[in-house]
Design a protein around this motif. Structure first.
Motif, PDB file in Angstrom:
ATOM      1  N   PHE A 121      35.113  14.843  -6.698  1.00  0.00           N
ATOM      2  CA  PHE A 121      35.617  15.818  -7.651  1.00  0.00           C
ATOM      3  C   PHE A 121      35.772  17.151  -6.930  1.00  0.00           C
ATOM      4  O   PHE A 121      34.779  17.727  -6.449  1.00  0.00           O
ATOM      5  CB  PHE A 121      34.674  15.943  -8.840  1.00  0.00           C
ATOM      6  CG  PHE A 121      34.651  14.711  -9.705  1.00  0.00           C
ATOM      7  CD1 PHE A 121      35.621  14.518 -10.674  1.00  0.00           C
ATOM      8  CD2 PHE A 121      33.684  13.734  -9.526  1.00  0.00           C
ATOM      9  CE1 PHE A 121      35.619  13.373 -11.468  1.00  0.00           C
ATOM     10  CE2 PHE A 121      33.669  12.591 -10.311  1.00  0.00           C
ATOM     11  CZ  PHE A 121      34.647  12.409 -11.289  1.00  0.00           C
ATOM     12  N   ALA A 122      37.014  17.603  -6.825  1.00  0.00           N
ATOM     13  CA  ALA A 122      37.327  18.832  -6.089  1.00  0.00           C
ATOM     14  C   ALA A 122      37.362  20.018  -7.053  1.00  0.00           C
ATOM     15  O   ALA A 122      38.058  19.982  -8.082  1.00  0.00           O
ATOM     16  CB  ALA A 122      38.662  18.690  -5.378  1.00  0.00           C
ATOM     17  N   PHE A 123      36.603  21.071  -6.712  1.00  0.00           N
ATOM     18  CA  PHE A 123      36.560  22.289  -7.513  1.00  0.00           C
ATOM     19  C   PHE A 123      37.604  23.276  -6.995  1.00  0.00           C
ATOM     20  O   PHE A 123      37.930  23.317  -5.804  1.00  0.00           O
ATOM     21  CB  PHE A 123      35.172  22.928  -7.440  1.00  0.00           C
ATOM     22  CG  PHE A 123      34.100  22.114  -8.109  1.00  0.00           C
ATOM     23  CD1 PHE A 123      33.738  22.368  -9.419  1.00  0.00           C
ATOM     24  CD2 PHE A 123      33.455  21.093  -7.422  1.00  0.00           C
ATOM     25  CE1 PHE A 123      32.745  21.618 -10.042  1.00  0.00           C
ATOM     26  CE2 PHE A 123      32.468  20.345  -8.025  1.00  0.00           C
ATOM     27  CZ  PHE A 123      32.109  20.605  -9.353  1.00  0.00           C
ATOM     28  N   GLY A 124      38.074  24.116  -7.910  1.00  0.00           N
ATOM     29  CA  GLY A 124      39.053  25.117  -7.530  1.00  0.00           C
ATOM     30  C   GLY A 124      38.460  26.326  -6.844  1.00  0.00           C
ATOM     31  O   GLY A 124      39.192  27.110  -6.223  1.00  0.00           O
ATOM     32  N   PRO A 157      29.875  22.539  -6.609  1.00  0.00           N
ATOM     33  CA  PRO A 157      30.334  22.107  -5.284  1.00  0.00           C
ATOM     34  C   PRO A 157      29.168  21.794  -4.347  1.00  0.00           C
ATOM     35  O   PRO A 157      28.156  22.501  -4.340  1.00  0.00           O
ATOM     36  CB  PRO A 157      31.138  23.316  -4.788  1.00  0.00           C
ATOM     37  CG  PRO A 157      31.625  23.980  -6.033  1.00  0.00           C
ATOM     38  CD  PRO A 157      30.509  23.813  -7.020  1.00  0.00           C
ATOM     39  N   GLY A 158      29.334  20.717  -3.594  1.00  0.00           N
ATOM     40  CA  GLY A 158      28.303  20.311  -2.638  1.00  0.00           C
ATOM     41  C   GLY A 158      27.313  19.302  -3.175  1.00  0.00           C
ATOM     42  O   GLY A 158      26.529  18.735  -2.410  1.00  0.00           O
ATOM     43  N   ASP A 159      27.330  19.073  -4.485  1.00  0.00           N
ATOM     44  CA  ASP A 159      26.402  18.100  -5.054  1.00  0.00           C
ATOM     45  C   ASP A 159      26.753  16.685  -4.600  1.00  0.00           C
ATOM     46  O   ASP A 159      27.935  16.339  -4.443  1.00  0.00           O
ATOM     47  CB  ASP A 159      26.440  18.136  -6.584  1.00  0.00           C
ATOM     48  CG  ASP A 159      25.677  19.317  -7.164  1.00  0.00           C
ATOM     49  OD1 ASP A 159      24.910  19.945  -6.418  1.00  0.00           O
ATOM     50  OD2 ASP A 159      25.851  19.604  -8.369  1.00  0.00           O
ATOM     51  N   VAL A 160      25.731  15.879  -4.412  1.00  0.00           N
ATOM     52  CA  VAL A 160      25.897  14.440  -4.213  1.00  0.00           C
ATOM     53  C   VAL A 160      25.168  13.758  -5.367  1.00  0.00           C
ATOM     54  O   VAL A 160      23.966  13.951  -5.547  1.00  0.00           O
ATOM     55  CB  VAL A 160      25.332  13.968  -2.864  1.00  0.00           C
ATOM     56  CG1 VAL A 160      25.433  12.448  -2.751  1.00  0.00           C
ATOM     57  CG2 VAL A 160      26.072  14.623  -1.715  1.00  0.00           C
ATOM     58  N   VAL A 161      25.918  12.996  -6.150  1.00  0.00           N
ATOM     59  CA  VAL A 161      25.365  12.383  -7.359  1.00  0.00           C
ATOM     60  C   VAL A 161      25.340  10.872  -7.173  1.00  0.00           C
ATOM     61  O   VAL A 161      26.359  10.264  -6.838  1.00  0.00           O
ATOM     62  CB  VAL A 161      26.198  12.745  -8.596  1.00  0.00           C
ATOM     63  CG1 VAL A 161      25.536  12.198  -9.861  1.00  0.00           C
ATOM     64  CG2 VAL A 161      26.374  14.256  -8.700  1.00  0.00           C
ATOM     65  N   ASP A 162      24.184  10.298  -7.386  1.00  0.00           N
ATOM     66  CA  ASP A 162      24.029   8.843  -7.344  1.00  0.00           C
ATOM     67  C   ASP A 162      23.541   8.372  -8.706  1.00  0.00           C
ATOM     68  O   ASP A 162      22.400   8.650  -9.100  1.00  0.00           O
ATOM     69  CB  ASP A 162      23.045   8.432  -6.248  1.00  0.00           C
ATOM     70  CG  ASP A 162      23.631   8.606  -4.863  1.00  0.00           C
ATOM     71  OD1 ASP A 162      24.450   7.766  -4.474  1.00  0.00           O
ATOM     72  OD2 ASP A 162      23.279   9.599  -4.189  1.00  0.00           O
ATOM     73  N   CYS A 163      24.431   7.696  -9.411  1.00  0.00           N
ATOM     74  CA  CYS A 163      24.097   7.142 -10.728  1.00  0.00           C
ATOM     75  C   CYS A 163      23.966   5.628 -10.597  1.00  0.00           C
ATOM     76  O   CYS A 163      24.827   4.978 -10.001  1.00  0.00           O
ATOM     77  CB  CYS A 163      25.169   7.477 -11.751  1.00  0.00           C
ATOM     78  SG  CYS A 163      25.359   9.245 -12.074  1.00  0.00           S
ATOM     79  N   THR A 164      22.911   5.105 -11.150  1.00  0.00           N
ATOM     80  CA  THR A 164      22.660   3.664 -11.054  1.00  0.00           C
ATOM     81  C   THR A 164      22.496   3.068 -12.437  1.00  0.00           C
ATOM     82  O   THR A 164      21.674   3.537 -13.228  1.00  0.00           O
ATOM     83  CB  THR A 164      21.401   3.380 -10.219  1.00  0.00           C
ATOM     84  OG1 THR A 164      21.564   3.932  -8.911  1.00  0.00           O
ATOM     85  CG2 THR A 164      21.170   1.878 -10.097  1.00  0.00           C
ATOM     86  N   LEU A 166      34.599  22.056  -1.117  1.00  0.00           N
ATOM     87  CA  LEU A 166      34.293  22.345  -2.525  1.00  0.00           C
ATOM     88  C   LEU A 166      34.484  21.091  -3.373  1.00  0.00           C
ATOM     89  O   LEU A 166      35.335  21.007  -4.261  1.00  0.00           O
ATOM     90  CB  LEU A 166      35.177  23.490  -3.023  1.00  0.00           C
ATOM     91  CG  LEU A 166      35.050  24.805  -2.239  1.00  0.00           C
ATOM     92  CD1 LEU A 166      35.947  25.868  -2.839  1.00  0.00           C
ATOM     93  CD2 LEU A 166      33.597  25.271  -2.190  1.00  0.00           C
ATOM     94  N   ILE A 167      33.650  20.097  -3.067  1.00  0.00           N
ATOM     95  CA  ILE A 167      33.701  18.831  -3.791  1.00  0.00           C
ATOM     96  C   ILE A 167      32.293  18.431  -4.202  1.00  0.00           C
ATOM     97  O   ILE A 167      31.298  18.889  -3.633  1.00  0.00           O
ATOM     98  CB  ILE A 167      34.319  17.703  -2.944  1.00  0.00           C
ATOM     99  CG1 ILE A 167      33.467  17.466  -1.689  1.00  0.00           C
ATOM    100  CG2 ILE A 167      35.758  17.994  -2.593  1.00  0.00           C
ATOM    101  CD1 ILE A 167      33.868  16.237  -0.915  1.00  0.00           C
ATOM    102  N   ALA A 168      32.233  17.586  -5.197  1.00  0.00           N
ATOM    103  CA  ALA A 168      31.001  16.890  -5.563  1.00  0.00           C
ATOM    104  C   ALA A 168      31.256  15.403  -5.363  1.00  0.00           C
ATOM    105  O   ALA A 168      32.252  14.863  -5.847  1.00  0.00           O
ATOM    106  CB  ALA A 168      30.600  17.174  -7.001  1.00  0.00           C
TER     107      ALA A 168
END
Length: 737
Positions: A389-392, A444-451, A331-333
């Motif tokens: 980022f860990a979700f509860g 949860p489960g998102d993968v975010v790539d910011c450039t 449960l992380i992003a």
């Protein structure tokens, strides 16, 4: 003969002739090729002896790889106490058959079967034991990489079919055909439901083959971001319909991230049937600790996706290869902030190392925690800083904010955050600057790539011109002067400056367009810029200075001690404003007063007006002194009758004599001259010798040097002369008035 194999579109046909190898019947095979033009078989002179190469088997199957055109043959044998199927490969373009390795089939005792391929190079080994038939699948990449050892394989469930299957074939719709001695039957895949008897008159057929490529389905598992516990595992299952026959199942092993080795399939299937797939917990797994989703690709294109542990797909009419994959993440992003820098033209991006970037998340539902806790990090050599980022809880959500700390000499060019959900879908949010950017929704489960993409700021060089008056005062902008800028040796490689090299100043004394200095993406890039002016005739260099304004607003000055100089260490983003100051060379004029005999005459007075019609007149008296330093008035020539005026501003002047030397007639000529650099103007004028005529009846010896003259006259004569002169002057003055 056995092991019939047919290549794509019937391009080739192979089989082998079995023989007794001395230990087990049919353990050797000589490969034959069928000539479709003549209808005859001929030996390739290539054989496999399983007793001496790979491991003893009884050869039972053969097939042509529909992707590579190579012929494969194999059979069942023992590997310790287990049963395996060993595989050899023959390349028709040359070489001996090569042992590829074995797949584990389990079971014991005797077995029969066959081999077949799909057009992607996936291998199907069908094993028949009594009325039970099982399909073993080897994916193409594992077959290609096999080098004599154990080959990874996926096993289907066992299906009830005809007895002791020894041949398999497929048509392009996915229908399966099984043969045993004289019988040939058609089955509906993927659960191998008996559809029809094709014939029972094959005699003693030992094999089947076809060039048809069936559609296939594969179920895989991908662990994103690691396991919550190292011993967590997952079960995969494929069914026909939501509660239909189970077609295949497997359980993951190990603790690696990414794509797991275990899979279901690929399994041959007909089209337009609903196939259901699912995952469940195994080992120590608690599915509540994971975000779960799936995505299905049909021939490489994602067509189905969703969240959860159960999904379904119907292979479309034109679909060939279907791959469905479960994705599970704690449960992380995962948030990655990337930094890129470009040159000052916005080109040639490179990773930006050692930049401060930040990421913070605020829970919109439930709770969220950051690792690392710091909102700011430095990018690594690849230009990336990462957070988890860990979700509860599985249904908790948050908003993400990202930023960067801008470094001197750079400007924000562009940026975006791409959020890839666990099901493979993505959305993008544009970044508007280094900070105060739009928030990005997280689950949860998102993968975010910011450039963040920053460009080196170009430097700017502006050149200007001003002129002072002759006295070096009152500077004013000067138009029409040629100035220039060019790179000097010592500049960083790749630095460029705009052209043309020279330009003219305009009304405000500046060039219309500054020179732009572009920098490459190199830390510490610097430019050395030569600035210069082209001096015009009649002017003198006074001074020059460059004010260089840094990105942070600080100003440094660099003096220019001549008509050219070098701006040193010009950095990205800096702005240089250089001004050359000149003044006109002062004008001068000389003349002499003489009599008709050429002797100097002292005592004349003059009036000079100009430049301009409103200028006040200057009175000039003849300086007679020991040297020029003693001349207090405008005349700087100490000789009697000699005149020199200096320090004249540029313009047009008029010179007239206002008082003649005593005893001489006033010269009423107006002498006009222009001081300037362009003809007919001149900087220095010489009027030469100006002659005054002596008055009639008087012979006063008034010429000569600077000493006192002794005049010997009779008293009456002196008095009469004086009275006559006075009377004449009064008469003249009265006539002018």
């Amino acid at each position: 003969m056995n092991g019939l194999g047919i290549g794509a579109s019937g391009s080739s046909v192979f089989a082998y002739l079995r023989s007794d190898g001395g230990w087990n019947k049919n353990s050797q095979a000589e490969i034959y090729r069928f000539d479709t033009s003549t209808g005859h078989w001929s030996s390739t002179k290539k054989s496999v002896n399983s007793n001496t190469d790979g491991g003893t088997v009884q050869f039972v199957g053969g097939a042509v790889n529909l992707d590579t055109g190579r012929y494969l043959l194999g059979g069942f044998g023992a590997q310790g106490t287990a049963q395996v199927f060993r595989i050899w490969e023959y390349d028709p373009d040359g070489g001996m058959p090569l042992y590829k390795g074995h797949i584990e089939t389990g079971g014991s005792g005797t077995a029969n079967g066959d081999m077949a391929f799909d057009s992607n190079g996936n291998l199907f080994v069908v094993r028949g034991t009594g009325k039970s038939t099982t399909v073993f699948s080897v994916i193409a990449k594992d077959l290609v990489s096999a080098s004599g050892g154990k080959i990874k394989v996926a096993k289907s469930e066992s299906f009830t079919t005809m007895d002791d299957v020894n041949g398999v074939a497929f048509d392009a719709s996915g229908m399966g055909f099984l043969g045993a001695t004289s019988d040939l039957r058609r089955y509906i895949t993927p659960n191998w439901t008996w559809d029809a008897n094709v014939t029972d008159a094959l005699g003693k057929s030992t094999d089947l083959a076809s060039c048809g490529s069936p559609p296939t389905i594969t179920i895989e598992k991908y662990v994103e971001g690691g396991r919550v516990a190292a011993t967590d595992q997952f079960n995969l299952s494929l069914r026909l319909g939501s509660a239909g026959d189970e077609l295949g199942k497997t359980t993951t092993t190990g603790n690696e991230n990414g794509l797991q080795e275990e899979r279901v399939g690929p399994l041959p299937t007909v089209r337009n049937v609903a196939l259901h797939f699912s995952e469940t917990a195994a080992g120590t797994t608690n599915m509540a600790n994971y975000a779960s989703s799936y995505r299905c690709l049909v021939d490489g294109e994602q067509t189905v996706q969703g969240n959860g542990t159960i999904g379904s797909i119907t292979i479309p009419a034109n679909g060939q290869a279907v791959e469905c994959r479960f994705y599970n993440s704690p449960l992380i992003a995962q948030v990655n902030v990337h930094k890129q820098i470009t040159d000052s033209k916005g080109q040639n991006p490179e990773p930006g190392a050692n930049w401060s970037v930040g990421a913070t998340a605020e829970a919109t539902k439930g709770t969220i925690k950051s690792a690392p806790a710091s909102a700011l990090q430095q990018t690594n050599a690849a230009g990336t800083a990462s957070w988890k980022f860990a979700f509860g809880g599985r249904d908790h959500t948050a908003d993400l904010s990202v930023q960067e700390l801008m470094q001197d000499g750079y400007s924000f060019k562009e940026g975006a955050c791409t959020v890839t959900a666990l099901d493979g879908t993505s959305k993008q949010t544009a970044l508007s600057g280094a900070s105060k950017n739009p928030r990005v929704a997280l689950v949860p489960g998102d993968v975010v790539d910011c450039t963040f993409v920053n460009s080196l700021k170009p430097a700017k060089v502006t050149l200007g011109k001003q002129l002072k008056d002759v006295a070096g005062q009152n500077p004013k902008p000067a138009a029409g002067w040629t100035v220039g800028a060019a790179l000097e040796p010592g500049s960083t490689a790749g630095v460029l400056i705009s052209t043309p090299e020279t330009a003219k100043t305009v009304a405000n004394g500046k060039v219309e367009k500054p020179w732009i200095v572009d920098f490459p993406t190199k830390p510490g890039a610097r430019a050395q810029v030569k600035v210069q002016e082209t001096m015009q005739d009649g002017y003198d260099f006074v001074s020059g200075t460059c004010q260089v304004t840094a990105v942070n607003g600080t100003i440094r000055e660099q003096p220019l001690n001549a008509v050219s100089g070098v701006l040193t260490g010009l950095a990205p983003g800096e702005s240089a404003d250089c001004t050359f100051t000149n003044k006109p060379k002062p004008g001068a004029i000389t003349w002499e007063k003489i009599d008709a005999k050429g002797s100097a005459l002292r005592g004349s007075e003059w009036e000079l007006t100009g430049p301009g019609s409103t200028s006040a007149a200057t009175t000039i008296t003849d300086c007679v002194a020991v040297d020029a330093g003693k001349c207090a008035g405008p005349d700087k020539d100490p000789k009697a009758g000699g005149f020199q005026l200096t320090g004249l501003a540029w313009g047009t002047y008029t010179l007239v004599e206002t008082k003649a030397p005593a005893g001489f007639v006033l010269d009423e000529t107006a002498y006009t001259f222009t001081v300037g650099a362009k003809a007919p103007a001149q900087i220095v004028w010489d009027l030469g010798k100006i002659t005054n005529e002596q008055r009639e009846g008087l012979e006063l010896p008034l010429t000569g040097g600077t000493g006192t003259q002794t005049f010997l006259f009779g008293g009456g004569a002196v008095l009469l002369a004086a009275l006559g002169v006075v009377a004449w002057r009064r008469k003249t003055t009265a006539s002018k008035n």
